[in-house]
Design a protein around this motif. Structure first.
Motif, PDB file in Angstrom:
ATOM      1  N   ALA A  47       0.827  -1.208   0.000  1.00  0.00           N
ATOM      2  CA  ALA A  47       0.000   0.000   0.000  1.00  0.00           C
ATOM      3  C   ALA A  47       0.864   1.262   0.000  1.00  0.00           C
ATOM      4  CB  ALA A  47      -0.941  -0.009   1.205  1.00  0.00           C
ATOM      5  N   GLU A  48       1.947   1.262   0.776  1.00  0.00           N
ATOM      6  CA  GLU A  48       2.856   2.409   0.794  1.00  0.00           C
ATOM      7  C   GLU A  48       3.550   2.576  -0.554  1.00  0.00           C
ATOM      8  OE1 GLU A  48       5.552   1.842   3.990  1.00  0.00           O
ATOM      9  OE2 GLU A  48       4.014   2.015   5.554  1.00  0.00           O
ATOM     10  N   LEU A  49       3.949   1.462  -1.147  1.00  0.00           N
ATOM     11  CA  LEU A  49       4.597   1.502  -2.452  1.00  0.00           C
ATOM     12  C   LEU A  49       3.664   2.087  -3.507  1.00  0.00           C
ATOM     13  CD1 LEU A  49       6.739   0.780  -4.587  1.00  0.00           C
ATOM     14  CD2 LEU A  49       5.877  -1.569  -4.532  1.00  0.00           C
ATOM     15  N   LEU A  50       2.374   1.736  -3.443  1.00  0.00           N
ATOM     16  CA  LEU A  50       1.426   2.196  -4.444  1.00  0.00           C
ATOM     17  C   LEU A  50       1.251   3.712  -4.421  1.00  0.00           C
ATOM     18  CD1 LEU A  50      -1.303  -0.569  -4.117  1.00  0.00           C
ATOM     19  CD2 LEU A  50       0.380  -0.295  -5.940  1.00  0.00           C
ATOM     20  N   VAL A  51       1.363   4.299  -3.245  1.00  0.00           N
ATOM     21  CA  VAL A  51       1.284   5.763  -3.154  1.00  0.00           C
ATOM     22  C   VAL A  51       2.423   6.400  -3.946  1.00  0.00           C
ATOM     23  CG1 VAL A  51       1.411   7.735  -1.582  1.00  0.00           C
ATOM     24  CG2 VAL A  51       0.098   5.701  -0.928  1.00  0.00           C
ATOM     25  N   GLU A  52       3.606   5.833  -3.824  1.00  0.00           N
ATOM     26  CA  GLU A  52       4.773   6.368  -4.537  1.00  0.00           C
ATOM     27  C   GLU A  52       4.682   6.091  -6.036  1.00  0.00           C
ATOM     28  OE1 GLU A  52       8.540   6.101  -1.818  1.00  0.00           O
ATOM     29  OE2 GLU A  52       7.330   4.292  -1.494  1.00  0.00           O
ATOM     30  N   VAL A  53       4.169   4.914  -6.396  1.00  0.00           N
ATOM     31  CA  VAL A  53       3.989   4.615  -7.818  1.00  0.00           C
ATOM     32  C   VAL A  53       3.009   5.594  -8.442  1.00  0.00           C
ATOM     33  CG1 VAL A  53       3.040   2.929  -9.447  1.00  0.00           C
ATOM     34  CG2 VAL A  53       4.589   2.173  -7.641  1.00  0.00           C
ATOM     35  N   GLY A  54       1.933   5.906  -7.728  1.00  0.00           N
ATOM     36  CA  GLY A  54       0.958   6.861  -8.240  1.00  0.00           C
ATOM     37  C   GLY A  54       1.545   8.227  -8.486  1.00  0.00           C
ATOM     38  N   LEU A  97       8.486  -5.267 -13.881  1.00  0.00           N
ATOM     39  CA  LEU A  97       9.036  -4.213 -14.741  1.00  0.00           C
ATOM     40  C   LEU A  97       8.582  -4.389 -16.186  1.00  0.00           C
ATOM     41  CD1 LEU A  97      12.677  -3.874 -13.337  1.00  0.00           C
ATOM     42  CD2 LEU A  97      10.806  -2.220 -13.128  1.00  0.00           C
ATOM     43  N   LEU A  98       8.520  -5.642 -16.657  1.00  0.00           N
ATOM     44  CA  LEU A  98       8.036  -5.897 -18.014  1.00  0.00           C
ATOM     45  C   LEU A  98       6.568  -5.524 -18.153  1.00  0.00           C
ATOM     46  CD1 LEU A  98       9.754  -9.314 -18.823  1.00  0.00           C
ATOM     47  CD2 LEU A  98      10.196  -7.107 -19.944  1.00  0.00           C
ATOM     48  N   GLU A  99       5.766  -5.852 -17.141  1.00  0.00           N
ATOM     49  CA  GLU A  99       4.344  -5.497 -17.177  1.00  0.00           C
ATOM     50  C   GLU A  99       4.175  -3.981 -17.213  1.00  0.00           C
ATOM     51  OE1 GLU A  99       1.692  -7.475 -17.453  1.00  0.00           O
ATOM     52  OE2 GLU A  99       3.004  -9.213 -17.575  1.00  0.00           O
ATOM     53  N   LEU A 114      -1.769   2.456 -13.997  1.00  0.00           N
ATOM     54  CA  LEU A 114      -0.504   1.863 -13.573  1.00  0.00           C
ATOM     55  C   LEU A 114      -0.544   1.401 -12.116  1.00  0.00           C
ATOM     56  CD1 LEU A 114       2.320   1.302 -14.741  1.00  0.00           C
ATOM     57  CD2 LEU A 114       3.060   3.464 -13.734  1.00  0.00           C
ATOM     58  N   THR A 115      -1.171   2.196 -11.253  1.00  0.00           N
ATOM     59  CA  THR A 115      -1.239   1.821  -9.842  1.00  0.00           C
ATOM     60  C   THR A 115      -2.019   0.519  -9.652  1.00  0.00           C
ATOM     61  OG1 THR A 115      -1.131   4.152  -9.201  1.00  0.00           O
ATOM     62  CG2 THR A 115      -1.932   2.603  -7.548  1.00  0.00           C
ATOM     63  N   THR A 116      -3.143   0.379 -10.362  1.00  0.00           N
ATOM     64  CA  THR A 116      -3.930  -0.848 -10.272  1.00  0.00           C
ATOM     65  C   THR A 116      -3.145  -2.042 -10.795  1.00  0.00           C
ATOM     66  OG1 THR A 116      -5.991   0.404 -10.510  1.00  0.00           O
ATOM     67  CG2 THR A 116      -6.090  -1.961 -10.958  1.00  0.00           C
ATOM     68  N   LEU A 117      -2.385  -1.833 -11.871  1.00  0.00           N
ATOM     69  CA  LEU A 117      -1.570  -2.922 -12.420  1.00  0.00           C
ATOM     70  C   LEU A 117      -0.562  -3.418 -11.383  1.00  0.00           C
ATOM     71  CD1 LEU A 117       0.006  -3.121 -15.932  1.00  0.00           C
ATOM     72  CD2 LEU A 117       1.418  -3.538 -13.931  1.00  0.00           C
ATOM     73  N   VAL A 118       0.142  -2.497 -10.736  1.00  0.00           N
ATOM     74  CA  VAL A 118       1.147  -2.883  -9.736  1.00  0.00           C
ATOM     75  C   VAL A 118       0.474  -3.550  -8.536  1.00  0.00           C
ATOM     76  CG1 VAL A 118       2.935  -2.027  -8.165  1.00  0.00           C
ATOM     77  CG2 VAL A 118       2.746  -1.091 -10.484  1.00  0.00           C
TER      78      VAL A 118
END
Length: 320
Positions: A47-54, A97-99, A114-118
């Motif tokens: 969940a924390e990672l997704l915030v940064e990806v967003g 990374l490929l996805e 992208l966030t949903t994909l990750v």
């Protein structure tokens, strides 16, 4: 009367009471001996990672996203889960990374943001961790003939299913008719391609029946029953979906037979979305399932620890 599954069947009988757990299942997320990865910590770290990806979702941030993933995937809470999957940490990192590289935001494909994909990829690794020793259903023929799967149509016609689904139309005419019907009567059913092969494991049928009963008990009259939009899919079909732009993973819970997709967003029109989401998350907190918010539908995978109980529930419901 016997339940057909293209193998020796079992006899159906009266429905049974809900099997919703009253306490957390042992050895599901946080085993007492500490020998398994802490899934609660894993979900929190994701969940924390997704915030940064967003925050790095724009195209110019590709290099920054790669650096972020290199750092965050090696954190103990995440690395412990990825290391325990067949791909391992390095394989999971390369696949993710490929996805992300093949992701095309704003395209006409059904690809998520992208966030949903990750989120979908990382949280679905829990399914693979749980069922790593379960054989993958490689082809559609294996799905049609597996003795571990039961024919849903036979059960539906006899009123033994508490949830709804639709079978994927076999012709362009059928697909067109469903599209027109959906536009004319949007409250009749969610936007879904349907099940290619309507078969499922006995334990998954019991889980979905139980969830459907609980959903009815917490929603007002007139709310449609639970809709299931995805169940068993072969690896062969997963690759078809990938060619259409869907983020279908192999291996994954669907081609292992232990996952379902449950429609969630459509119930907003009936004021029941929050109730359904709450039920799914409560079952995850109880260690019964793994849940992944994939947007319109939520992915649900049965935990190995809950398998015996739902097998017994299926046998009781079908009068075995």
């Amino acid at each position: 009367m016997r339940v057909p599954n293209r193998s020796p069947g079992r006899q159906p009988g009266p429905a049974v009471a809900s099997t919703t757990p009253s306490r957390r299942l042992p050895s599901a997320d946080r085993p007492a001996d500490g020998s398994r990865p802490d899934l609660a910590a894993y979900r929190a770290a994701v969940a924390e990672l997704l915030v940064e990806v967003g925050a790095l979702a724009d195209a110019p941030s590709t290099a920054a996203r790669q650096v972020l993933l290199d750092q965050r995937l090696r954190e103990p809470a995440i690395a412990a889960v990825l290391d325990a999957t067949p791909q391992g940490l390095v394989g999971a990192r390369e696949t993710l990374l490929l996805e992300m590289a093949r992701h095309r935001p704003g395209s006409r494909t059904p690809a998520p943001d992208l966030t949903t994909l990750v989120r979908t990829y990382l949280l679905s690794r829990i399914d693979v961790l749980w069922w790593r020793d379960s054989p993958t259903l490689l082809t559609d023929d294996q799905v049609r003939t597996s003795i571990d799967l039961v024919d849903l149509e036979w059960l539906r016609r006899r009123g033994l299913l508490g949830f709804r689904y639709r079978e994927q139309p076999a012709t362009a005419l059928g697909r067109g008719w469903w599209a027109v019907r959906r536009r004319v009567r949007p409250a009749a059913g969610p936007a879904t391609g349907g099940l290619l092969i309507p078969r499922a494991r006995r334990e998954m049928i019991a889980l979905l029946n139980d969830l459907a009963r609980e959903f009815v008990s917490v929603t007002r009259a007139g709310t449609p029953p639970l809709w299931v939009t995805g169940l068993v899919r072969s690896a062969e079909h997963q690759y078809r979906l990938r060619r259409l732009g869907h983020p279908a993973t192999v291996p994954g819970g669907h081609c292992l037979g232990w996952a379902a997709d449950v429609e969630v967003d459509w119930y907003e029109r009936f004021g029941a979305r929050a109730a359904l989401a709450g039920l799914l998350l409560a079952r995850q907190d109880a260690g019964e399932v793994n849940v992944v918010d994939e947007g319109r539908a939520w992915h649900v995978c049965l935990a190995p620890g809950a398998r015996p109980r739902f097998r017994r529930a299926y046998e009781a419901e079908m009068g075995v």
